[in-house]
Design a protein around this motif. Structure first.
Motif, PDB file in Angstrom:
ATOM      1  N   ARG A  12       0.848  -1.189   0.000  1.00  0.00           N
ATOM      2  CA  ARG A  12       0.000   0.000   0.000  1.00  0.00           C
ATOM      3  C   ARG A  12       0.886   1.241   0.000  1.00  0.00           C
ATOM      4  O   ARG A  12       2.022   1.217   0.468  1.00  0.00           O
TER       5      ARG A  12
ATOM      6  N   GLN B 194      -0.845  -6.936   4.405  1.00  0.00           N
ATOM      7  CA  GLN B 194      -0.475  -5.786   5.272  1.00  0.00           C
ATOM      8  C   GLN B 194      -1.643  -5.412   6.184  1.00  0.00           C
ATOM      9  O   GLN B 194      -2.157  -4.289   6.109  1.00  0.00           O
TER      10      GLN B 194
ATOM     11  N   ILE C  31      10.261   3.887   8.847  1.00  0.00           N
ATOM     12  CA  ILE C  31       8.860   3.712   8.419  1.00  0.00           C
ATOM     13  C   ILE C  31       8.788   2.868   7.151  1.00  0.00           C
ATOM     14  O   ILE C  31       7.934   1.999   7.003  1.00  0.00           O
TER      15      ILE C  31
ATOM     16  N   VAL D 218       9.040  -0.811   7.621  1.00  0.00           N
ATOM     17  CA  VAL D 218       7.771  -1.415   8.064  1.00  0.00           C
ATOM     18  C   VAL D 218       6.851  -1.621   6.861  1.00  0.00           C
ATOM     19  O   VAL D 218       6.216  -2.667   6.711  1.00  0.00           O
ATOM     20  N   ARG D 219       6.811  -0.612   6.002  1.00  0.00           N
ATOM     21  CA  ARG D 219       5.928  -0.700   4.833  1.00  0.00           C
ATOM     22  C   ARG D 219       6.378  -1.817   3.896  1.00  0.00           C
ATOM     23  O   ARG D 219       5.553  -2.499   3.279  1.00  0.00           O
TER      24      ARG D 219
ATOM     25  N   PHE E 153      -2.394  -4.178   8.888  1.00  0.00           N
ATOM     26  CA  PHE E 153      -2.206  -3.239   9.997  1.00  0.00           C
ATOM     27  C   PHE E 153      -1.822  -1.877   9.430  1.00  0.00           C
ATOM     28  O   PHE E 153      -1.543  -1.745   8.231  1.00  0.00           O
ATOM     29  N   GLU E 154      -1.867  -0.864  10.291  1.00  0.00           N
ATOM     30  CA  GLU E 154      -1.412   0.478   9.916  1.00  0.00           C
ATOM     31  C   GLU E 154      -0.438   0.968  10.970  1.00  0.00           C
ATOM     32  O   GLU E 154      -0.383   0.442  12.078  1.00  0.00           O
ATOM     33  N   LEU E 155       0.323   1.977  10.589  1.00  0.00           N
ATOM     34  CA  LEU E 155       1.342   2.514  11.482  1.00  0.00           C
ATOM     35  C   LEU E 155       1.037   3.986  11.767  1.00  0.00           C
ATOM     36  O   LEU E 155       0.838   4.768  10.841  1.00  0.00           O
ATOM     37  N   PHE E 156       1.008   4.327  13.058  1.00  0.00           N
ATOM     38  CA  PHE E 156       0.816   5.718  13.476  1.00  0.00           C
ATOM     39  C   PHE E 156       2.139   6.239  14.025  1.00  0.00           C
ATOM     40  O   PHE E 156       2.793   5.556  14.819  1.00  0.00           O
ATOM     41  N   VAL E 157       2.518   7.417  13.590  1.00  0.00           N
ATOM     42  CA  VAL E 157       3.782   8.035  13.991  1.00  0.00           C
ATOM     43  C   VAL E 157       3.430   9.299  14.756  1.00  0.00           C
ATOM     44  O   VAL E 157       3.011  10.297  14.176  1.00  0.00           O
TER      45      VAL E 157
ATOM     46  N   GLN F  75       0.937 -10.322  12.203  1.00  0.00           N
ATOM     47  CA  GLN F  75       1.638  -9.693  11.077  1.00  0.00           C
ATOM     48  C   GLN F  75       2.257  -8.363  11.495  1.00  0.00           C
ATOM     49  O   GLN F  75       3.327  -7.981  11.019  1.00  0.00           O
TER      50      GLN F  75
ATOM     51  N   TRP G 193      -5.735  -4.534  11.901  1.00  0.00           N
ATOM     52  CA  TRP G 193      -7.131  -4.599  11.470  1.00  0.00           C
ATOM     53  C   TRP G 193      -7.925  -5.356  12.538  1.00  0.00           C
ATOM     54  O   TRP G 193      -7.485  -6.406  13.018  1.00  0.00           O
TER      55      TRP G 193
ATOM     56  N   VAL H 151      -1.781  -2.755  18.980  1.00  0.00           N
ATOM     57  CA  VAL H 151      -1.225  -4.009  19.493  1.00  0.00           C
ATOM     58  C   VAL H 151       0.145  -3.863  20.152  1.00  0.00           C
ATOM     59  O   VAL H 151       0.460  -4.572  21.104  1.00  0.00           O
TER      60      VAL H 151
ATOM     61  N   ALA I 220      -2.761  -9.205  14.062  1.00  0.00           N
ATOM     62  CA  ALA I 220      -1.839  -8.716  15.093  1.00  0.00           C
ATOM     63  C   ALA I 220      -0.467  -9.368  14.930  1.00  0.00           C
ATOM     64  O   ALA I 220       0.569  -8.718  15.086  1.00  0.00           O
TER      65      ALA I 220
ATOM     66  N   PHE J 209      -1.013   3.802   4.543  1.00  0.00           N
ATOM     67  CA  PHE J 209      -0.447   2.885   5.534  1.00  0.00           C
ATOM     68  C   PHE J 209       0.042   3.625   6.776  1.00  0.00           C
ATOM     69  O   PHE J 209       0.036   3.087   7.881  1.00  0.00           O
TER      70      PHE J 209
ATOM     71  N   THR K 169       0.008   7.101   9.280  1.00  0.00           N
ATOM     72  CA  THR K 169      -0.654   8.331   9.719  1.00  0.00           C
ATOM     73  C   THR K 169       0.290   9.052  10.667  1.00  0.00           C
ATOM     74  O   THR K 169       0.730   8.469  11.658  1.00  0.00           O
TER      75      THR K 169
END
Lengths: 212, 212
Positions: free
Chosen positions: A202, B45, B32, B35-36, B47-51, B135, B83, B179, B133, A207, A209
Protein backbone atom coordinates in the motif's frame (compact mmCIF):
# COMPACT_ATOMS: atom_id res chain seq x y z
CA UNK A 1 27.03 -3.09 1.46
CA UNK A 2 23.46 -2.42 0.48
CA UNK A 3 20.97 -0.83 2.86
CA UNK A 4 18.24 -2.62 4.78
CA UNK A 5 15.50 -1.25 2.53
CA UNK A 6 17.39 -2.36 -0.57
CA UNK A 7 17.52 -5.85 0.92
CA UNK A 8 13.78 -5.72 1.74
CA UNK A 9 13.07 -4.66 -1.86
CA UNK A 10 15.24 -7.54 -3.15
CA UNK A 11 13.52 -10.27 -1.16
CA UNK A 12 10.20 -11.85 -2.13
CA UNK A 13 8.23 -14.94 -1.13
CA UNK A 14 10.13 -17.41 -3.28
CA UNK A 15 7.83 -19.85 -5.06
CA UNK A 16 10.42 -22.17 -6.61
CA UNK A 17 13.72 -23.25 -5.11
CA UNK A 18 16.75 -24.76 -6.79
CA UNK A 19 16.90 -28.07 -4.93
CA UNK A 20 20.56 -28.54 -5.83
CA UNK A 21 21.74 -25.56 -3.79
CA UNK A 22 22.50 -25.55 -0.07
CA UNK A 23 22.78 -22.54 2.22
CA UNK A 24 26.38 -22.50 3.56
CA UNK A 25 26.67 -23.28 7.26
CA UNK A 26 28.05 -19.85 8.20
CA UNK A 27 25.16 -18.04 6.51
CA UNK A 28 22.60 -20.33 8.18
CA UNK A 29 24.31 -19.71 11.50
CA UNK A 30 24.04 -15.93 11.14
CA UNK A 31 20.33 -16.21 10.26
CA UNK A 32 19.66 -18.41 13.29
CA UNK A 33 21.66 -16.04 15.48
CA UNK A 34 19.52 -13.08 14.36
CA UNK A 35 16.45 -14.95 15.60
CA UNK A 36 18.15 -15.72 18.90
CA UNK A 37 19.16 -12.07 19.34
CA UNK A 38 15.72 -10.68 18.43
CA UNK A 39 14.00 -8.94 21.33
CA UNK A 40 10.82 -10.31 22.90
CA UNK A 41 8.34 -9.05 25.47
CA UNK A 42 9.88 -9.05 28.97
CA UNK A 43 12.84 -10.86 27.40
CA UNK A 44 11.02 -14.19 27.68
CA UNK A 45 11.91 -15.55 24.21
CA UNK A 46 8.70 -17.58 24.44
CA UNK A 47 9.39 -19.76 21.42
CA UNK A 48 11.94 -22.16 19.97
CA UNK A 49 13.37 -22.58 16.51
CA UNK A 50 13.63 -25.88 14.64
CA UNK A 51 16.02 -26.12 11.70
CA UNK A 52 15.03 -29.04 9.52
CA UNK A 53 17.27 -30.34 6.77
CA UNK A 54 16.16 -33.99 7.08
CA UNK A 55 14.45 -35.03 3.83
CA UNK A 56 11.95 -37.47 5.34
CA UNK A 57 10.73 -35.01 7.92
CA UNK A 58 10.34 -32.33 5.27
CA UNK A 59 8.44 -34.70 3.00
CA UNK A 60 6.03 -35.42 5.86
CA UNK A 61 5.54 -31.73 6.56
CA UNK A 62 4.87 -31.06 2.89
CA UNK A 63 1.91 -33.46 2.98
CA UNK A 64 0.23 -31.33 5.67
CA UNK A 65 1.16 -28.01 4.04
CA UNK A 66 -0.89 -27.90 0.85
CA UNK A 67 1.83 -29.91 -0.90
CA UNK A 68 3.96 -26.77 -1.28
CA UNK A 69 7.15 -27.79 -3.08
CA UNK A 70 9.30 -25.15 -1.37
CA UNK A 71 9.25 -27.29 1.79
CA UNK A 72 11.19 -30.11 0.15
CA UNK A 73 13.09 -28.10 -2.51
CA UNK A 74 14.56 -25.53 -0.14
CA UNK A 75 17.88 -25.94 1.63
CA UNK A 76 16.69 -25.68 5.25
CA UNK A 77 13.22 -25.35 6.73
CA UNK A 78 12.85 -23.15 9.81
CA UNK A 79 9.91 -23.84 12.12
CA UNK A 80 8.95 -21.27 14.72
CA UNK A 81 7.24 -23.02 17.65
CA UNK A 82 5.70 -20.92 20.41
CA UNK A 83 5.30 -21.91 24.04
CA UNK A 84 1.81 -23.41 24.44
CA UNK A 85 1.51 -21.46 27.71
CA UNK A 86 3.62 -19.00 29.69
CA UNK A 87 3.93 -20.98 32.90
CA UNK A 88 5.51 -19.85 36.19
CA UNK A 89 8.36 -22.31 35.54
CA UNK A 90 9.12 -20.70 32.20
CA UNK A 91 8.96 -17.16 33.58
CA UNK A 92 11.20 -18.13 36.48
CA UNK A 93 13.67 -19.87 34.14
CA UNK A 94 14.18 -16.63 32.18
CA UNK A 95 14.30 -14.38 35.25
CA UNK A 96 16.78 -16.72 36.93
CA UNK A 97 18.89 -16.85 33.76
CA UNK A 98 18.91 -13.05 33.71
CA UNK A 99 20.17 -12.93 37.29
CA UNK A 100 22.84 -15.52 36.45
CA UNK A 101 24.09 -13.73 33.33
CA UNK A 102 24.14 -10.31 34.96
CA UNK A 103 25.52 -11.61 38.25
CA UNK A 104 23.15 -9.52 40.29
CA UNK A 105 19.71 -9.56 41.81
CA UNK A 106 17.75 -6.39 42.27
CA UNK A 107 14.51 -5.53 43.91
CA UNK A 108 12.97 -3.81 40.88
CA UNK A 109 13.57 -6.87 38.70
CA UNK A 110 12.25 -9.25 41.38
CA UNK A 111 9.13 -7.10 41.79
CA UNK A 112 8.64 -7.20 38.04
CA UNK A 113 8.95 -11.01 38.12
CA UNK A 114 6.09 -11.20 40.64
CA UNK A 115 3.99 -8.75 38.62
CA UNK A 116 4.54 -10.77 35.42
CA UNK A 117 3.73 -14.06 37.18
CA UNK A 118 0.45 -12.46 38.24
CA UNK A 119 -0.31 -11.25 34.71
CA UNK A 120 0.28 -14.61 33.00
CA UNK A 121 -1.68 -16.49 35.67
CA UNK A 122 -4.65 -14.14 35.22
CA UNK A 123 -4.46 -14.19 31.43
CA UNK A 124 -4.75 -17.96 31.06
CA UNK A 125 -3.28 -20.55 28.70
CA UNK A 126 -4.82 -19.53 25.37
CA UNK A 127 -4.04 -15.81 25.72
CA UNK A 128 -0.52 -16.68 26.86
CA UNK A 129 -0.05 -18.86 23.79
CA UNK A 130 -1.32 -16.05 21.54
CA UNK A 131 1.09 -13.62 23.19
CA UNK A 132 3.96 -16.09 22.71
CA UNK A 133 3.02 -16.61 19.06
CA UNK A 134 3.24 -12.86 18.43
CA UNK A 135 6.79 -12.82 19.77
CA UNK A 136 7.71 -15.61 17.36
CA UNK A 137 6.77 -13.22 14.56
CA UNK A 138 9.44 -10.75 15.71
CA UNK A 139 11.86 -13.65 15.28
CA UNK A 140 10.36 -14.37 11.86
CA UNK A 141 10.95 -10.74 10.89
CA UNK A 142 14.57 -10.99 12.04
CA UNK A 143 15.08 -14.25 10.10
CA UNK A 144 13.60 -12.78 6.92
CA UNK A 145 15.81 -9.73 7.09
CA UNK A 146 18.91 -11.72 8.05
CA UNK A 147 18.30 -14.05 5.09
CA UNK A 148 17.98 -11.07 2.76
CA UNK A 149 21.33 -9.71 3.97
CA UNK A 150 22.89 -13.13 3.30
CA UNK A 151 21.34 -13.14 -0.19
CA UNK A 152 19.44 -16.23 0.86
CA UNK A 153 15.86 -16.60 -0.37
CA UNK A 154 13.04 -17.28 2.05
CA UNK A 155 9.30 -17.95 1.98
CA UNK A 156 7.24 -17.19 5.08
CA UNK A 157 4.36 -19.68 5.22
CA UNK A 158 1.27 -20.01 7.36
CA UNK A 159 -0.36 -22.47 4.96
CA UNK A 160 0.07 -25.68 6.94
CA UNK A 161 -1.83 -27.69 9.54
CA UNK A 162 -0.17 -26.68 12.82
CA UNK A 163 -1.45 -29.67 14.77
CA UNK A 164 -0.13 -32.07 12.16
CA UNK A 165 3.28 -30.36 12.18
CA UNK A 166 3.28 -30.50 15.99
CA UNK A 167 2.70 -34.24 15.70
CA UNK A 168 5.48 -34.75 13.13
CA UNK A 169 8.01 -32.87 15.30
CA UNK A 170 6.62 -34.16 18.61
CA UNK A 171 6.12 -30.58 19.78
CA UNK A 172 3.31 -31.37 22.21
CA UNK A 173 5.66 -33.25 24.50
CA UNK A 174 7.82 -30.10 24.55
CA UNK A 175 4.78 -27.91 25.27
CA UNK A 176 5.27 -26.08 22.00
CA UNK A 177 2.97 -25.24 19.09
CA UNK A 178 4.12 -24.52 15.54
CA UNK A 179 3.05 -21.06 14.35
CA UNK A 180 4.90 -20.22 11.15
CA UNK A 181 7.48 -21.91 8.90
CA UNK A 182 10.22 -20.47 6.70
CA UNK A 183 11.94 -22.33 3.87
CA UNK A 184 15.44 -20.97 3.17
CA UNK A 185 17.43 -21.56 0.02
CA UNK A 186 18.08 -20.27 -3.48
CA UNK A 187 15.47 -19.28 -6.04
CA UNK A 188 15.08 -21.27 -9.25
CA UNK A 189 14.40 -18.21 -11.39
CA UNK A 190 13.16 -20.26 -14.34
CA UNK A 191 10.24 -21.91 -12.59
CA UNK A 192 9.14 -19.08 -10.30
CA UNK A 193 6.00 -17.23 -11.42
CA UNK A 194 6.48 -14.49 -8.81
CA UNK A 195 10.15 -13.61 -9.31
CA UNK A 196 9.59 -11.07 -12.07
CA UNK A 197 6.37 -9.52 -10.80
CA UNK A 198 6.35 -6.17 -9.00
CA UNK A 199 6.29 -6.09 -5.23
CA UNK A 200 2.94 -4.74 -4.02
CA UNK A 201 2.61 -2.56 -0.94
CA UNK A 202 0.00 0.00 0.00
CA UNK A 203 1.09 3.60 -0.55
CA UNK A 204 2.70 5.48 2.32
CA UNK A 205 -0.47 7.60 2.60
CA UNK A 206 -2.78 4.66 3.11
CA UNK A 207 -0.45 2.88 5.53
CA UNK A 208 1.11 5.65 7.68
CA UNK A 209 -0.65 8.33 9.72
CA UNK A 210 1.44 11.09 11.25
CA UNK A 211 0.12 12.83 14.34
CA UNK A 212 2.16 16.03 14.73
CA UNK B 1 29.00 -0.94 7.70
CA UNK B 2 28.37 -3.24 10.61
CA UNK B 3 26.52 -6.50 10.23
CA UNK B 4 22.91 -7.17 11.19
CA UNK B 5 23.91 -9.22 14.24
CA UNK B 6 26.25 -6.47 15.42
CA UNK B 7 23.31 -4.06 15.20
CA UNK B 8 21.07 -6.52 17.10
CA UNK B 9 23.74 -6.81 19.79
CA UNK B 10 23.98 -3.00 20.01
CA UNK B 11 20.28 -2.38 20.46
CA UNK B 12 18.46 -2.79 23.78
CA UNK B 13 15.09 -1.78 25.21
CA UNK B 14 16.02 1.80 26.08
CA UNK B 15 14.74 2.82 29.48
CA UNK B 16 15.67 6.51 29.44
CA UNK B 17 15.59 8.87 26.46
CA UNK B 18 17.31 12.20 25.99
CA UNK B 19 14.23 14.38 25.47
CA UNK B 20 16.30 17.10 23.76
CA UNK B 21 17.20 14.92 20.77
CA UNK B 22 15.07 14.38 17.67
CA UNK B 23 15.39 11.60 15.11
CA UNK B 24 16.22 13.28 11.77
CA UNK B 25 13.43 13.09 9.19
CA UNK B 26 15.42 10.97 6.72
CA UNK B 27 16.21 8.34 9.36
CA UNK B 28 12.58 8.23 10.50
CA UNK B 29 11.51 7.86 6.89
CA UNK B 30 13.79 4.86 6.34
CA UNK B 31 12.48 3.18 9.51
CA UNK B 32 8.86 3.71 8.42
CA UNK B 33 9.68 2.45 4.94
CA UNK B 34 11.12 -0.78 6.39
CA UNK B 35 7.77 -1.42 8.06
CA UNK B 36 5.93 -0.70 4.83
CA UNK B 37 8.21 -3.08 2.90
CA UNK B 38 7.98 -5.88 5.47
CA UNK B 39 6.22 -8.99 4.16
CA UNK B 40 2.89 -10.15 5.55
CA UNK B 41 0.71 -13.21 5.10
CA UNK B 42 -0.90 -13.24 1.63
CA UNK B 43 0.52 -9.73 1.20
CA UNK B 44 -2.45 -8.24 3.09
CA UNK B 45 -0.47 -5.79 5.27
CA UNK B 46 -3.31 -6.11 7.80
CA UNK B 47 -2.21 -3.24 10.00
CA UNK B 48 -1.41 0.48 9.92
CA UNK B 49 1.34 2.51 11.48
CA UNK B 50 0.82 5.72 13.48
CA UNK B 51 3.78 8.04 13.99
CA UNK B 52 3.09 10.31 16.93
CA UNK B 53 5.27 13.32 17.67
CA UNK B 54 2.43 15.44 19.15
CA UNK B 55 3.21 16.11 22.82
CA UNK B 56 -0.38 16.20 24.08
CA UNK B 57 -1.28 12.90 22.46
CA UNK B 58 1.85 11.28 23.86
CA UNK B 59 1.11 12.64 27.34
CA UNK B 60 -2.36 11.07 27.16
CA UNK B 61 -0.95 7.73 26.03
CA UNK B 62 1.58 7.79 28.85
CA UNK B 63 -1.26 7.92 31.40
CA UNK B 64 -2.63 4.61 30.09
CA UNK B 65 0.81 2.99 29.75
CA UNK B 66 2.02 2.56 33.31
CA UNK B 67 3.35 6.13 33.23
CA UNK B 68 6.40 5.01 31.25
CA UNK B 69 8.53 8.10 30.63
CA UNK B 70 9.91 6.83 27.31
CA UNK B 71 6.55 7.64 25.71
CA UNK B 72 6.96 11.37 26.27
CA UNK B 73 10.78 11.60 26.34
CA UNK B 74 11.36 9.83 23.04
CA UNK B 75 11.50 11.58 19.69
CA UNK B 76 8.68 9.77 17.89
CA UNK B 77 6.23 7.14 19.11
CA UNK B 78 5.25 4.41 16.64
CA UNK B 79 1.92 2.66 17.18
CA UNK B 80 1.20 -0.57 15.34
CA UNK B 81 -2.58 -0.95 14.90
CA UNK B 82 -3.95 -4.19 13.47
CA UNK B 83 -7.13 -4.60 11.47
CA UNK B 84 -9.92 -5.53 13.91
CA UNK B 85 -11.12 -8.06 11.33
CA UNK B 86 -10.03 -9.28 7.90
CA UNK B 87 -13.16 -8.41 5.97
CA UNK B 88 -13.97 -9.24 2.34
CA UNK B 89 -13.60 -5.51 1.52
CA UNK B 90 -10.08 -5.47 2.91
CA UNK B 91 -9.06 -8.68 1.14
CA UNK B 92 -10.49 -7.39 -2.13
CA UNK B 93 -8.75 -4.02 -1.67
CA UNK B 94 -5.34 -5.73 -1.51
CA UNK B 95 -6.04 -8.22 -4.31
CA UNK B 96 -7.35 -5.40 -6.54
CA UNK B 97 -4.29 -3.28 -5.71
CA UNK B 98 -2.07 -6.22 -6.67
CA UNK B 99 -3.81 -6.52 -10.04
CA UNK B 100 -3.47 -2.75 -10.56
CA UNK B 101 0.24 -2.62 -9.70
CA UNK B 102 1.13 -5.68 -11.76
CA UNK B 103 -1.16 -4.73 -14.63
CA UNK B 104 -2.45 -8.23 -15.00
CA UNK B 105 -5.12 -10.57 -13.75
CA UNK B 106 -4.53 -14.27 -13.59
CA UNK B 107 -6.68 -17.23 -12.77
CA UNK B 108 -4.39 -18.65 -10.07
CA UNK B 109 -4.40 -15.37 -8.18
CA UNK B 110 -8.18 -14.97 -8.54
CA UNK B 111 -8.71 -18.54 -7.30
CA UNK B 112 -6.49 -17.77 -4.33
CA UNK B 113 -8.57 -14.64 -3.62
CA UNK B 114 -11.72 -16.79 -3.41
CA UNK B 115 -9.96 -19.36 -1.23
CA UNK B 116 -8.72 -16.65 1.16
CA UNK B 117 -12.16 -15.01 1.32
CA UNK B 118 -13.51 -18.41 2.38
CA UNK B 119 -10.81 -18.87 5.03
CA UNK B 120 -11.31 -15.49 6.69
CA UNK B 121 -15.11 -15.84 6.63
CA UNK B 122 -14.87 -19.25 8.31
CA UNK B 123 -12.29 -18.12 10.85
CA UNK B 124 -14.32 -15.25 12.28
CA UNK B 125 -13.53 -11.78 13.61
CA UNK B 126 -11.46 -12.59 16.70
CA UNK B 127 -9.18 -15.12 14.98
CA UNK B 128 -8.78 -12.73 12.04
CA UNK B 129 -7.76 -9.96 14.43
CA UNK B 130 -5.24 -12.28 16.12
CA UNK B 131 -3.80 -13.22 12.73
CA UNK B 132 -3.54 -9.54 11.78
CA UNK B 133 -1.84 -8.72 15.09
CA UNK B 134 0.83 -11.35 14.40
CA UNK B 135 1.64 -9.69 11.08
CA UNK B 136 2.08 -6.37 12.86
CA UNK B 137 4.89 -8.04 14.83
CA UNK B 138 6.79 -8.72 11.59
CA UNK B 139 6.55 -4.96 11.04
CA UNK B 140 7.73 -4.38 14.60
CA UNK B 141 10.74 -6.62 13.94
CA UNK B 142 11.54 -4.64 10.78
CA UNK B 143 11.21 -1.31 12.63
CA UNK B 144 13.49 -2.48 15.45
CA UNK B 145 16.16 -3.63 13.05
CA UNK B 146 15.84 -0.55 10.84
CA UNK B 147 16.19 1.68 13.90
CA UNK B 148 19.32 -0.22 14.98
CA UNK B 149 20.87 0.33 11.54
CA UNK B 150 20.11 4.05 11.84
CA UNK B 151 21.69 4.08 15.31
CA UNK B 152 18.33 5.12 16.65
CA UNK B 153 17.24 3.68 20.00
CA UNK B 154 13.89 1.96 20.38
CA UNK B 155 11.79 0.38 23.11
CA UNK B 156 9.18 -2.21 22.13
CA UNK B 157 6.29 -1.97 24.60
CA UNK B 158 3.21 -4.03 25.28
CA UNK B 159 2.64 -2.42 28.68
CA UNK B 160 -0.33 -0.20 27.85
CA UNK B 161 -4.11 -0.40 27.84
CA UNK B 162 -4.93 -1.10 24.18
CA UNK B 163 -8.57 -0.02 24.45
CA UNK B 164 -7.57 3.29 26.01
CA UNK B 165 -4.99 3.91 23.27
CA UNK B 166 -7.62 3.02 20.65
CA UNK B 167 -9.85 5.67 22.21
CA UNK B 168 -7.11 8.34 22.27
CA UNK B 169 -6.28 7.75 18.60
CA UNK B 170 -9.90 7.09 17.56
CA UNK B 171 -8.87 3.73 16.14
CA UNK B 172 -12.27 2.10 16.55
CA UNK B 173 -13.76 4.32 13.86
CA UNK B 174 -10.98 3.09 11.55
CA UNK B 175 -11.64 -0.55 12.51
CA UNK B 176 -8.16 -0.84 13.98
CA UNK B 177 -6.84 -2.05 17.34
CA UNK B 178 -3.50 -1.03 18.85
CA UNK B 179 -1.23 -4.01 19.49
CA UNK B 180 2.28 -2.77 20.26
CA UNK B 181 4.04 0.60 20.54
CA UNK B 182 7.63 1.62 19.86
CA UNK B 183 9.26 4.80 21.17
CA UNK B 184 12.18 5.92 18.95
CA UNK B 185 14.89 8.35 19.96
CA UNK B 186 18.28 8.62 21.63
CA UNK B 187 19.32 7.01 24.88
CA UNK B 188 20.17 9.17 27.92
CA UNK B 189 23.01 6.96 29.07
CA UNK B 190 23.24 8.61 32.49
CA UNK B 191 19.72 7.78 33.66
CA UNK B 192 19.29 4.34 32.06
CA UNK B 193 19.62 1.39 34.46
CA UNK B 194 19.66 -1.13 31.61
CA UNK B 195 22.24 0.39 29.27
CA UNK B 196 25.29 -1.19 30.91
CA UNK B 197 23.78 -4.57 31.79
CA UNK B 198 24.49 -7.65 29.68
CA UNK B 199 21.98 -8.72 27.07
CA UNK B 200 20.35 -11.99 28.13
CA UNK B 201 19.38 -14.68 25.63
CA UNK B 202 18.99 -18.41 26.06
CA UNK B 203 21.94 -20.43 24.76
CA UNK B 204 21.86 -21.73 21.21
CA UNK B 205 21.37 -25.27 22.58
CA UNK B 206 18.25 -24.44 24.54
CA UNK B 207 16.71 -22.35 21.73
CA UNK B 208 17.61 -24.16 18.50
CA UNK B 209 16.93 -27.79 17.57
CA UNK B 210 18.48 -29.12 14.36
CA UNK B 211 16.80 -32.04 12.66
CA UNK B 212 19.32 -33.44 10.20
Amino acid sequence: MTTLNERLAWRYATKKYDATKTVPAEKLERIIEAVRLAPTSSGLQPFELFVVSNADVRAKIRTVAWDQAQITDCSHLLIFAAWDDITPDRVNMMFDLTNDVRGLKNEGWENYRQQLLGIVAARGTEANYQAAARQAYIGLGAALIAAAFEEVDATPMEGFDPEAVDEILDLKSKNLRSVVILPLGYRATEGDWLVNLKKVRRSRDSFITEIK
